[in-house]
Write a protein that holds these residues in place. Structure first.
Motif, PDB file in Angstrom:
ATOM      1  N   ASP A 105     -19.511 -31.687  23.112  1.00 32.70           N
ATOM      2  CA  ASP A 105     -20.275 -30.467  23.380  1.00 32.70           C
ATOM      3  C   ASP A 105     -19.715 -29.105  23.377  1.00 32.70           C
ATOM      4  O   ASP A 105     -20.414 -28.123  22.266  1.00 32.70           O
ATOM      5  N   PHE A 116     -26.237 -28.804  21.305  1.00 35.16           N
ATOM      6  CA  PHE A 116     -26.812 -30.320  21.096  1.00 35.16           C
ATOM      7  C   PHE A 116     -27.478 -30.829  22.562  1.00 35.16           C
ATOM      8  O   PHE A 116     -26.817 -30.673  23.415  1.00 35.16           O
ATOM      9  N   SER A 117     -28.439 -31.576  22.457  1.00 32.44           N
ATOM     10  CA  SER A 117     -28.860 -32.372  23.479  1.00 32.44           C
ATOM     11  C   SER A 117     -27.847 -33.342  23.937  1.00 32.44           C
ATOM     12  O   SER A 117     -27.036 -33.732  23.138  1.00 32.44           O
ATOM     13  N   ARG A 118     -27.729 -33.855  25.178  1.00 35.05           N
ATOM     14  CA  ARG A 118     -26.791 -34.976  25.424  1.00 35.05           C
ATOM     15  C   ARG A 118     -27.210 -36.295  25.036  1.00 35.05           C
ATOM     16  O   ARG A 118     -26.080 -36.737  24.526  1.00 35.05           O
ATOM     17  N   ASP A 119     -28.440 -36.369  24.487  1.00 36.35           N
ATOM     18  CA  ASP A 119     -28.853 -37.750  23.779  1.00 36.35           C
ATOM     19  C   ASP A 119     -28.124 -37.714  22.375  1.00 36.35           C
ATOM     20  O   ASP A 119     -27.493 -38.731  22.044  1.00 36.35           O
ATOM     21  N   ARG A 120     -28.276 -36.491  21.911  1.00 35.14           N
ATOM     22  CA  ARG A 120     -27.790 -36.334  20.607  1.00 35.14           C
ATOM     23  C   ARG A 120     -26.165 -36.265  20.401  1.00 35.14           C
ATOM     24  O   ARG A 120     -25.498 -37.063  19.704  1.00 35.14           O
ATOM     25  N   LEU A 121     -25.601 -35.776  21.556  1.00 33.20           N
ATOM     26  CA  LEU A 121     -24.024 -35.773  21.487  1.00 33.20           C
ATOM     27  C   LEU A 121     -23.417 -37.360  21.715  1.00 33.20           C
ATOM     28  O   LEU A 121     -22.715 -37.968  21.019  1.00 33.20           O
ATOM     29  N   GLU A 123     -25.230 -39.985  20.862  1.00 30.43           N
ATOM     30  CA  GLU A 123     -25.412 -40.682  19.497  1.00 30.43           C
ATOM     31  C   GLU A 123     -24.532 -40.480  18.505  1.00 30.43           C
ATOM     32  O   GLU A 123     -23.888 -41.382  17.830  1.00 30.43           O
ATOM     33  N   LEU A 124     -23.828 -39.347  18.407  1.00 29.26           N
ATOM     34  CA  LEU A 124     -22.807 -38.784  17.495  1.00 29.26           C
ATOM     35  C   LEU A 124     -21.748 -39.680  18.011  1.00 29.26           C
ATOM     36  O   LEU A 124     -20.847 -40.077  16.932  1.00 29.26           O
ATOM     37  N   GLU A 127     -22.239 -43.260  16.976  1.00 29.88           N
ATOM     38  CA  GLU A 127     -21.892 -43.408  15.578  1.00 29.88           C
ATOM     39  C   GLU A 127     -20.377 -43.168  15.082  1.00 29.88           C
ATOM     40  O   GLU A 127     -20.070 -43.774  14.112  1.00 29.88           O
ATOM     41  N   ALA A 157     -21.202 -34.013  13.363  1.00 34.12           N
ATOM     42  CA  ALA A 157     -22.291 -33.105  14.124  1.00 34.12           C
ATOM     43  C   ALA A 157     -22.410 -31.762  13.209  1.00 34.12           C
ATOM     44  O   ALA A 157     -23.191 -31.252  13.165  1.00 34.12           O
TER      45      ALA A 157
END
Length: 243
Positions: A105, A116-121, A123-124, A127, A157
């Motif tokens: 973050d 970025f949202s926590r969910d996106r972080l 996901e990254l 990945e 990201a």
């Protein structure tokens, strides 16, 4: 107005040279790395690999010649070129008291200028191969391989077009090194141009699409990774080092 020159190569140098106390650290290096390529640069300590990466990052100035990222001269456009590139050193420096997701973050906000949202972080990080259960653990408890994965997540990201790596697999166990190679191939499949300085002949052969051999500041040999076997690559390397 931003100067932009359309180039096929995402990473490019021409006659790039660097002198330290009158000695050549780099000596008229010409290099092209295209989108989707993984160029592995082999060489002993002092061959000029790290100096090349530092000039591409504009950490140090070139003594002569030019270097470009995405068609932009790194010396003339130091801030703009950094928006296109991500860097993973031998030791990824993270804040040990923060968790993996908190580090991501912080560095993503710093590098991208937005949250970025926590969910996106998460996901990254997934990945990049980091187990989701580890995302909220303090980085002080992470292995080197886990820290490298956070570094890759930062690059994902940022949607970097070029990735520069300096001995990223040094000290990794074979399983972690293999996982890291898969991540680089994933990035290359997305069109990222990758330049990796390494001592590891086996990893270069397994990971790279093209292999260069550096000695005394010059690239003295270059070959497609599919064109040579492990034994022949080792023989070529040893021959280049002894010339």
């Amino acid at each position: 107005m931003t100067a932009f020159v359309l180039e096929k190569a995402m990473i490019k140098t021409r006659r790039l040279s660097k002198f330290f106390d009158g000695n050549h650290a780099l000596d008229q290096v010409d290099l092209d790395v295209e989108p989707g390529e993984i160029y592995c640069l082999l060489g002993a300590n002092g061959a000029g690999k790290t100096t090349l990466i530092n000039i591409l990052l504009n950490f140090i100035p070139a003594s002569d010649g030019k270097a470009w990222i995405n068609g932009l001269d790194v010396a003339e456009h130091p801030l703009e070129t950094k928006t296109h590139v991500a860097y993973i050193p031998e030791q990824v420096t993270l804040y040990p008291t923060l968790s993996g997701v908190e580090n991501l973050d912080y560095f993503v906000t710093l590098g991208c200028g937005r949250r970025f949202s926590r969910d996106r972080l998460l996901e990254l990080l997934e990945e990049a191969g980091l187990d989701r259960a580890a995302a909220d653990r303090r980085v002080a408890q992470y292995s080197k391989g886990m820290r490298q994965k956070v570094g890759v997540a930062i690059a994902f990201a940022k949607q970097a077009k070029a990735l520069l790596l300096d001995e990223p697999t040094s000290g990794l166990d074979p399983k972690s090194a293999n996982e890291f190679s898969r991540l680089l191939k994933t990035a290359a499949d997305r069109g990222v141009a990758i330049l990796m300085a390494t001592h590891d002949l086996f990893n270069a052969k397994q990971t790279g699409t093209r292999i260069g051999i550096a000695r005394s500041g010059r690239i003295v040999a270059e070959i497609g990774a599919r064109e040579i076997g492990h034994a022949d690559l080792e023989a070529l390397y040893l021959d280049a080092m002894s010339a």
